[in-house]
Design an enzyme around this catalytic site. Structure first.
Site, PDB file in Angstrom:
ATOM      1  NE  ARG A 144      -4.239  -1.806   1.599  1.00 41.26           N
ATOM      2  CZ  ARG A 144      -4.404  -2.823   2.442  1.00 41.26           C
ATOM      3  NH1 ARG A 144      -3.684  -2.896   3.547  1.00 41.26           N
ATOM      4  NH2 ARG A 144      -5.282  -3.749   2.177  1.00 41.26           N
ATOM      5  CE  LYS A 166       0.232  14.109 -14.678  1.00 37.40           C
ATOM      6  NZ  LYS A 166      -0.046  14.680 -16.015  1.00 37.40           N
ATOM      7  CD  GLU A 208       7.918  16.008 -22.291  1.00 43.16           C
ATOM      8  OE1 GLU A 208       7.349  17.048 -21.913  1.00 43.16           O
ATOM      9  OE2 GLU A 208       7.322  14.917 -22.446  1.00 43.16           O
ATOM     10  CE  LYS A 250       6.077  17.561 -14.061  1.00 38.67           C
ATOM     11  NZ  LYS A 250       6.138  16.385 -14.869  1.00 38.67           N
ATOM     12  CD  GLU A 260      -3.016  16.622 -15.817  1.00 41.41           C
ATOM     13  OE1 GLU A 260      -1.830  16.271 -15.643  1.00 41.41           O
ATOM     14  OE2 GLU A 260      -3.701  16.263 -16.769  1.00 41.41           O
ATOM     15  NE  ARG A 264       1.409  17.114 -12.971  1.00 48.26           N
ATOM     16  CZ  ARG A 264       2.033  16.281 -12.168  1.00 48.26           C
ATOM     17  NH1 ARG A 264       1.765  16.296 -10.878  1.00 48.26           N
ATOM     18  NH2 ARG A 264       2.945  15.447 -12.617  1.00 48.26           N
ATOM     19  CG  ASN A 268      -0.883  16.709 -20.038  1.00 49.90           C
ATOM     20  OD1 ASN A 268       0.076  15.979 -19.907  1.00 49.90           O
ATOM     21  ND2 ASN A 268      -1.819  16.833 -19.119  1.00 49.90           N
ATOM     22  CG  HIS A 271       1.690  15.380 -23.591  1.00 54.23           C
ATOM     23  ND1 HIS A 271       2.480  16.482 -23.874  1.00 54.23           N
ATOM     24  CD2 HIS A 271       2.460  14.567 -22.815  1.00 54.23           C
ATOM     25  CE1 HIS A 271       3.656  16.335 -23.274  1.00 54.23           C
ATOM     26  NE2 HIS A 271       3.673  15.196 -22.627  1.00 54.23           N
ATOM     27  CG  HIS A 275      -0.494  10.628 -24.737  1.00 53.89           C
ATOM     28  ND1 HIS A 275      -1.069  10.965 -23.543  1.00 53.89           N
ATOM     29  CD2 HIS A 275       0.840  10.696 -24.537  1.00 53.89           C
ATOM     30  CE1 HIS A 275      -0.124  11.233 -22.645  1.00 53.89           C
ATOM     31  NE2 HIS A 275       1.041  11.078 -23.233  1.00 53.89           N
ATOM     32  CG  HIS A 289       6.479  10.729 -24.438  1.00 55.69           C
ATOM     33  ND1 HIS A 289       5.112  10.786 -24.605  1.00 55.69           N
ATOM     34  CD2 HIS A 289       6.797  11.758 -23.600  1.00 55.69           C
ATOM     35  CE1 HIS A 289       4.623  11.789 -23.886  1.00 55.69           C
ATOM     36  NE2 HIS A 289       5.624  12.396 -23.271  1.00 55.69           N
TER      37      HIS A 289
HETATM   38  N1  GLY Z   1       4.203  15.283 -17.918  1.00 58.32           N
HETATM   39  C1  GLY Z   1       3.135  16.076 -17.501  1.00 58.32           C
HETATM   40  C2  GLY Z   1       2.951  16.131 -16.014  1.00 58.32           C
HETATM   41  O1  GLY Z   1       3.767  15.620 -15.267  1.00 58.32           O
HETATM   42  O2  GLY Z   1       1.978  16.673 -15.573  1.00 58.32           O
END
Ligand code: GLY
Length: 394
Positions: A144, A166, A208, A250, A260, A264, A268, A271, A275, A289
């Site tokens: 957990r 993330k 990025e 960041k 998010e 946040r 993206n 993305h 994606h 990516h």
């Molecule tokens: N890569 C986008 C984020 O970490 O929110």
């Protein structure tokens, strides 16, 4: 919650002044009792043992890495843990995005359990984004939740995926669809490991870095335009500036909106398209990516122009930067793109985590350095745009 990013004053980089790390830069990710530091500098692998034992004295560690990183750098990290008296074991996984799978997660969890990693122990994610995401997710569910340290070895992981908590794996339905928010205890960005990074991976990570300029900081985008070659040549001052500017932004965004719900989402940019391309390409070497999101960011600017959100010509500026950086910028740059159909792309894009009750949410731009969350795209507009893209008319 507002989608505006204010100036990242509280996360401004601090030079650290101690004898073991005088050239390191420290950025704090402010999340109350889950706050943590990002250290950026040379020689951090060699200092990892002392830093980790200071953070969690007597903790047992499992290093999770991949075959490529292990061949270059595992010896240094293990030597550092060994000389700090840390009891550790190592799991080495295949390199590549395909490792972010449910099978590898299950294998890794068994390995960590066989290492008898307990709640007070640590998982060390030692690799690029794939290892960081997988090992972080494994740490989040093991017993957990156990703590983990990120030692990112790719530019992409240093400026993006190792920071912000993330974690996750891919599904056949799409990228990162199974995962959890689980913040690391510490991030060590050692500049030296970038010297052995494959040039294609370096360029993909650079996409990025550019993202931060495009989202919020036009001056940083201009600085990158003037200094990209110095960054590519790994000139220390330029590299540190690129990484610390990215990590500061960041850290600031994550502190403001960890899960998010608002700002946040801007991280993206590119993305939703990216994606979709990655899912159609099957997460292999066909499209990395960072390459997918370079194309995605050019498309986001073209789409913004078409929707009247930004002035015409900005997408050309963005595209010119990525072309100079040796990155793909068009769907036509993806090998065998002829297999793609609008239906298949829209289908994959609908699995995006930003979809809200069926509505596709795009990160678009008013200008370079001024991204926004946009919820008004209709499916017809998207299909028309993708049709123009696939037929080479944009
Ligand atoms: N890569 C986008 C984020 O970490 O929110």
């Amino acid at each position: 919650m507002s989608s505006h990013i204010s100036n990242p004053t509280e996360t401004s980089p601090q030079p650290i002044d101690d004898s073991s790390s005088s050239s390191n830069t420290l950025i704090n990710v402010g999340l109350g009792e889950r706050s943590y530091d990002i250290l950026i500098g040379s020689g951090l692998l060699e200092q990892a043992g002392t830093k980790i034992s200071a953070l969690r004295p007597k903790a047992k560690c499992s290093i999770v890495t991949d075959e490529t990183v292990a061949s270059f750098h595992l010896e240094s990290l293990e030597a550092s843990l060994h000389s700090a008296g840390i009891d550790y074991k190592t799991v080495i996984l295949p390199a590549g995005e395909a490792t972010k799978s449910i099978d590898k997660l299950s294998f890794l969890l068994d390995e960590l359990l066989s290492h008898e990693i307990e709640r007070g122990d640590l998982v060390i994610a030692f690799g690029g984004g794939v290892i960081g995401d997988l090992a972080g997710f494994a740490a989040s569910v093991l017993r957990r939740g156990v703590d983990f340290v990120q030692i990112p070895t790719s530019l992409l992981a240093q400026v993006d995926s190792s920071v912000g908590g993330k974690t996750g794996i891919n599904s056949s339905y799409g990228k990162n669809l199974i995962g959890a928010f689980h913040q690391p205890l510490l991030v060590l960005c050692d500049l030296d490991v970038l010297k052995t990074l494959d040039p294609r991976q370096f360029k993909a990570g650079y996409a990025e870095v550019v993202k931060y300029g495009l989202i919020k900081d036009a001056q940083f985008f201009q600085w990158l335009s003037d200094n990209r070659e110095r960054v590519y040549n790994l000139e220390t001052d330029a590299l540190v500036h690129a990484i610390q500017t990215s990590c500061s932004m960041k850290a600031h965004v994550v502190s403001a909106d960890e899960k998010e719900h608002g700002v946040r989402a801007l991280l993206n940019l590119g993305h939703t398209f990216g994606h979709g391309f990655e899912a159609l390409c099957g997460y292999g070497d066909r499209l990395l990516h960072g390459e997918a999101i370079a194309i995605g960011m050019v498309l986001a600017f073209q789409f913004s122009e078409q929707l009247g959100l930004c002035e015409k010509g900005l997408s050309q500026q963005v595209e010119a930067h990525f072309i100079a950086a040796g990155l793909p910028t068009r769907i036509q740059d993806i090998p065998n793109y002829q297999e793609f159909t609008v239906d298949a792309l829209v289908d994959k894009m609908r699995q995006d985590k930003k979809v809200e009750r069926g509505t596709l949410v795009f990160i678009l731009a008013n200008a370079i350095g001024d991204a926004l969350v946009y919820r008004k795209v209709t499916e017809d507009q998207l299909r028309e745009f993708l049709n123009l893209q696939l037929s080479g008319h944009l």
